[in-house]
Design an enzyme around this catalytic site. Structure first.
Site, mmCIF file in Angstrom:
data_model
loop_
_atom_site.group_PDB
_atom_site.id
_atom_site.type_symbol
_atom_site.label_atom_id
_atom_site.label_comp_id
_atom_site.label_asym_id
_atom_site.label_seq_id
_atom_site.Cartn_x
_atom_site.Cartn_y
_atom_site.Cartn_z
ATOM 1 N N GLY A 151 44.327 30.506 34.816
ATOM 2 C CA GLY A 151 43.505 31.484 34.102
ATOM 3 C C GLY A 151 43.188 32.698 34.956
ATOM 4 O O GLY A 151 43.827 32.924 35.990
ATOM 5 N N LEU A 201 43.811 35.669 34.011
ATOM 6 C CA LEU A 201 45.200 36.143 33.922
ATOM 7 C C LEU A 201 45.313 37.649 34.142
ATOM 8 O O LEU A 201 44.409 38.420 33.818
ATOM 9 C CB LEU A 201 45.772 35.761 32.554
ATOM 10 C CG LEU A 201 45.749 34.262 32.235
ATOM 11 C CD1 LEU A 201 46.377 34.000 30.867
ATOM 12 C CD2 LEU A 201 46.452 33.439 33.311
ATOM 13 N N HIS A 255 50.872 37.047 35.602
ATOM 14 C CA HIS A 255 51.004 35.954 34.636
ATOM 15 C C HIS A 255 51.732 36.444 33.382
ATOM 16 O O HIS A 255 52.587 35.758 32.825
ATOM 17 C CB HIS A 255 49.633 35.424 34.219
ATOM 18 C CG HIS A 255 48.796 34.880 35.355
ATOM 19 N ND1 HIS A 255 47.719 35.560 35.863
ATOM 20 C CD2 HIS A 255 48.890 33.729 36.064
ATOM 21 C CE1 HIS A 255 47.170 34.842 36.836
ATOM 22 N NE2 HIS A 255 47.867 33.732 36.986
ATOM 23 N N MET A 264 49.470 41.218 42.765
ATOM 24 C CA MET A 264 48.402 40.861 41.821
ATOM 25 C C MET A 264 47.992 39.415 42.033
ATOM 26 O O MET A 264 48.833 38.551 42.300
ATOM 27 C CB MET A 264 48.867 41.074 40.393
ATOM 28 C CG MET A 264 48.985 42.524 40.060
ATOM 29 S SD MET A 264 49.124 42.763 38.286
ATOM 30 C CE MET A 264 49.348 44.530 38.243
HETATM 31 P P1 AMP Z 1 47.743 30.893 39.260
HETATM 32 O O1 AMP Z 1 47.011 31.135 37.985
HETATM 33 O O2 AMP Z 1 47.304 31.768 40.386
HETATM 34 O O3 AMP Z 1 47.846 29.441 39.615
HETATM 35 O O4 AMP Z 1 49.229 31.363 38.997
HETATM 36 C C1 AMP Z 1 49.984 30.876 37.913
HETATM 37 C C2 AMP Z 1 51.404 31.336 38.044
HETATM 38 O O5 AMP Z 1 51.458 32.758 38.057
HETATM 39 C C3 AMP Z 1 52.049 30.871 39.366
HETATM 40 O O6 AMP Z 1 53.387 30.471 39.122
HETATM 41 C C4 AMP Z 1 51.993 32.112 40.214
HETATM 42 O O7 AMP Z 1 52.988 32.159 41.206
HETATM 43 C C5 AMP Z 1 52.190 33.186 39.174
HETATM 44 N N1 AMP Z 1 51.698 34.468 39.679
HETATM 45 C C6 AMP Z 1 50.461 34.724 40.176
HETATM 46 N N2 AMP Z 1 50.387 35.997 40.604
HETATM 47 C C7 AMP Z 1 51.603 36.559 40.389
HETATM 48 C C8 AMP Z 1 52.162 37.851 40.624
HETATM 49 N N3 AMP Z 1 51.461 38.831 41.189
HETATM 50 N N4 AMP Z 1 53.452 38.058 40.268
HETATM 51 C C9 AMP Z 1 54.183 37.082 39.700
HETATM 52 N N5 AMP Z 1 53.708 35.841 39.445
HETATM 53 C C10 AMP Z 1 52.441 35.583 39.784
#
Ligand code: AMP
Length: 276
Positions: free
Chosen positions: A24, A26, A30, A177
């Site tokens: 979340g 987001l 995401h 991000m």
């Molecule tokens: P999180 O909500 O931080 O656990 O992230 C969920 C998914 O989004 C994970 O696979 C992260 O690697 C991906 N993610 C988070 N930040 C970025 C970003 N800046 N660029 C690409 N993917 C991201």
């Protein structure tokens, strides 16, 4: 777009979807994963679950941002067909005692400074895979070690899921991000760009022909030092198995984690000899 709060609802919704697991809060990073999944699958489901088992006892579980209403809007706009928002008890019922661990790969980088973190990640993702039963799952290169570990879990345990790793989405000044960026005050936000700046410097040096890891790593650490309050790690390791290497002959992962104020940020870049 459907919103499911229970495992039963997800199970009866259907299989073979594209799946984007998240915690979340987001952002565009995401959204890029959701858009990619929507483009490549008939249906896309996003999970939003702040997974307690991947946080250490002194980490930011309690204050981790929770922005469900905005998250649902982002999911819908990015093309999600369903969102799964389980609660803690549903994922970790009383008496829960089964864990999935990928050995070795989880001991380095973030695993060294966050003991138990990847055990929490692999366990929750394995559970979510069993609940959702997706055909493909989408992860960000932002969490490079996580993508590597989950890829190994899927391979080693013969999970019938295609793993897709998507590029890092950045702010205009280069900051990767992250849901945690919202913790940064104005001064910290300015200095947070140091991670991508330092990795950019290393990439420049690499592209000009430097292959010695000691030189590249020193550049990474000294550049970071000008911006951040505390360095967690600045490493250059083999991009496939995270082994140490003295000279880059195969793709390498340059990765850094550092505290800006009390916020821990991570970033990375792949140094690939063929494109260097
Ligand atoms: P999180 O909500 O931080 O656990 O992230 C969920 C998914 O989004 C994970 O696979 C992260 O690697 C991906 N993610 C988070 N930040 C970025 C970003 N800046 N660029 C690409 N993917 C991201």
């Amino acid at each position: 777009m459907k919103v499911f709060a229970t495992i039963e609802e997800v199970r009866s919704w259907g299989k073979s979807a594209g799946f984007v697991p998240t915690m979340g809060a987001l952002h565009e990073g995401h959204a890029s994963l959701i858009r990619r999944s929507a483009a490549e699958n008939d249906q896309t489901i996003v999970s939003i679950f702040v997974n307690p088992t991947q946080f250490g006892p002194t980490e930011d579980l309690a204050k981790y941002p929770r922005t469900l209403e905005a998250d649902l809007k982002l999911c819908e706009a990015a093309g999600a067909d369903a969102v799964f928002t389980p609660d803690k008890r549903m994922i970790y019922p009383d008496g829960f005692c089964t864990w999935v661990t990928v050995e070795g790969l989880g001991d380095k980088l973030c695993g060294a400074s966050r003991p138990g973190h990847f055990k929490g990640v692999t366990t929750v993702v394995a559970k979510l895979f069993n609940i959702v039963q997706p055909a493909r799952a989408y992860f960000g290169q932002k969490d490079a070690q996580q993508a590597l570990i989950l890829g190994r879990m899927v391979r080693d345990l013969d999970m019938p899921i295609e793993m897709v790793t998507c590029p890092i989405i950045r702010e205009p000044d280069g900051l990767a991000m992250s849901s945690r960026n919202r913790y940064l005050n104005e001064d910290e936000r300015k200095r947070a760009v140091g991670l991508s700046k330092a990795l950019g410097e290393v990439e420049k040096l690499f592209k000009s022909g430097t292959r010695k890891v000691s030189i590249l790593r020193a550049k990474l650490a000294t550049t970071l030092d000008d911006y951040v309050d505390k360095l967690d790690y600045a490493e250059i390791l083999d991009a496939e198995d995270l082994s140490e290497t003295a000279e880059i002959k195969r793709p390498a992962l340059a990765a850094a984690a550092a505290f800006v104020g009390s916020t821990r940020l991570i970033d990375n870049v792949i140094l690939s000899p063929t494109s260097g």
